[in-house]
Design an enzyme around this catalytic site. Structure first.
Site, short mmCIF file in Angstrom:
data_model
loop_
_atom_site.label_atom_id
_atom_site.label_comp_id
_atom_site.label_asym_id
_atom_site.label_seq_id
_atom_site.Cartn_x
_atom_site.Cartn_y
_atom_site.Cartn_z
N GLU A 1 8.16 1.12 -2.19
CA GLU A 1 7.30 -0.07 -2.32
C GLU A 1 8.09 -1.26 -2.85
OE1 GLU A 1 3.56 0.40 -4.44
OE2 GLU A 1 3.57 2.53 -3.97
N HIS B 1 0.85 -1.19 0.00
CA HIS B 1 0.00 0.00 0.00
C HIS B 1 0.89 1.25 0.00
CE1 HIS B 1 -3.58 2.39 0.65
NE2 HIS B 1 -2.90 3.07 1.55
#
Ligand code: GRF
Length: 207
Positions: free
Chosen positions: A181, A111
């Site tokens: 990420e 996320h």
């Protein structure tokens, strides 16, 4: 230890998928991506997968009468290939309870914010970074977590923050967070494949 059979769900560009492919090919992750499934036909991640000899499927939700049947099809494809770990790499749909039950603590999601901020229903893609800028927070980042029945509520595996600067835009934040990420996702999948992530209640421990 034999390599873990991984399934990846995507909806878009697939740079997180690419980071996984690269880390598997370099030997960093002891896993094998056996299938990539997209809910969008034009997802570039499907092409990335095929370029690396990975089976890539488009499953069209419109071909099913409801969400439950669509998810049943996904589950069937995963089970058919003996998938042990499911990675959501920019997958924009909510998984059905059946998939979550079958893969409890074996589904990893990335996320683009620091959960529990800027997450949950409606917080995906650029919307997350837009909300971060509007709120005026000074830090944001990325979170990699196991998936449970809620939206972005499962046990957190790793988080990493970055600073938000006055001149940041949605695009600049997206770029910086995406780099984070990739690192976090690779690290989490690597550790999962080594059997080093243990979930106790809501806490993920490195063992
Ligand atoms: C990432 O920001 C991911 O966190 C979010 O969607 C984006 C997908 O990027 N859920 P990519 O498809 O891996 O390039």
């Amino acid at each position: 230890m034999s390599s873990v059979r991984i399934g990846v769900l995507i909806s878009g560009n697939g740079t997180n998928l690419q980071a996984l492919i690269d880390s598997i090919e370099s030997g960093e992750i002891n896993g094998r991506i056996c299938v990539v499934i997209s809910d969008r036909e034009d997802a570039y991640g499907l092409i990335r997968a095929r370029k690396h000899g990975i089976e890539a499927l488009f499953i069209n939700k419109k071909d099913f009468i409801n969400n439950s049947d669509f998810n049943k099809k996904i589950l069937e494809e995963l089970k058919k290939r003996g998938i042990q770990l499911l990675v959501l790499a920019g997958y924009l749909r909510i998984l059905s309870p059946e998939i979550i039950k079958e893969y409890r603590n074996r589904i990893i999601n990335i996320h683009p914010a620091l959960i529990p901020s800027f997450c949950g229903k409606g917080y995906y893609g650029e919307r997350v970074h837009k909300a971060v800028l509007e709120y005026g927070v000074k830090v944001t980042g990325a979170t990699v977590h196991f998936v449970d029945e809620g939206t972005d509520t499962g046990p957190i595996i790793f988080q990493k923050s970055i600073e938000v600067h006055n001149n940041d835009t949605v695009e600049s934040l997206q770029k910086k967070v995406l780099e984070v990420e990739h690192t976090l996702l690779v690290k989490a999948v690597k550790m999962f494949c080594q059997g080093r992530l243990k979930v106790i209640d809501r806490k993920v421990l490195e063992v």
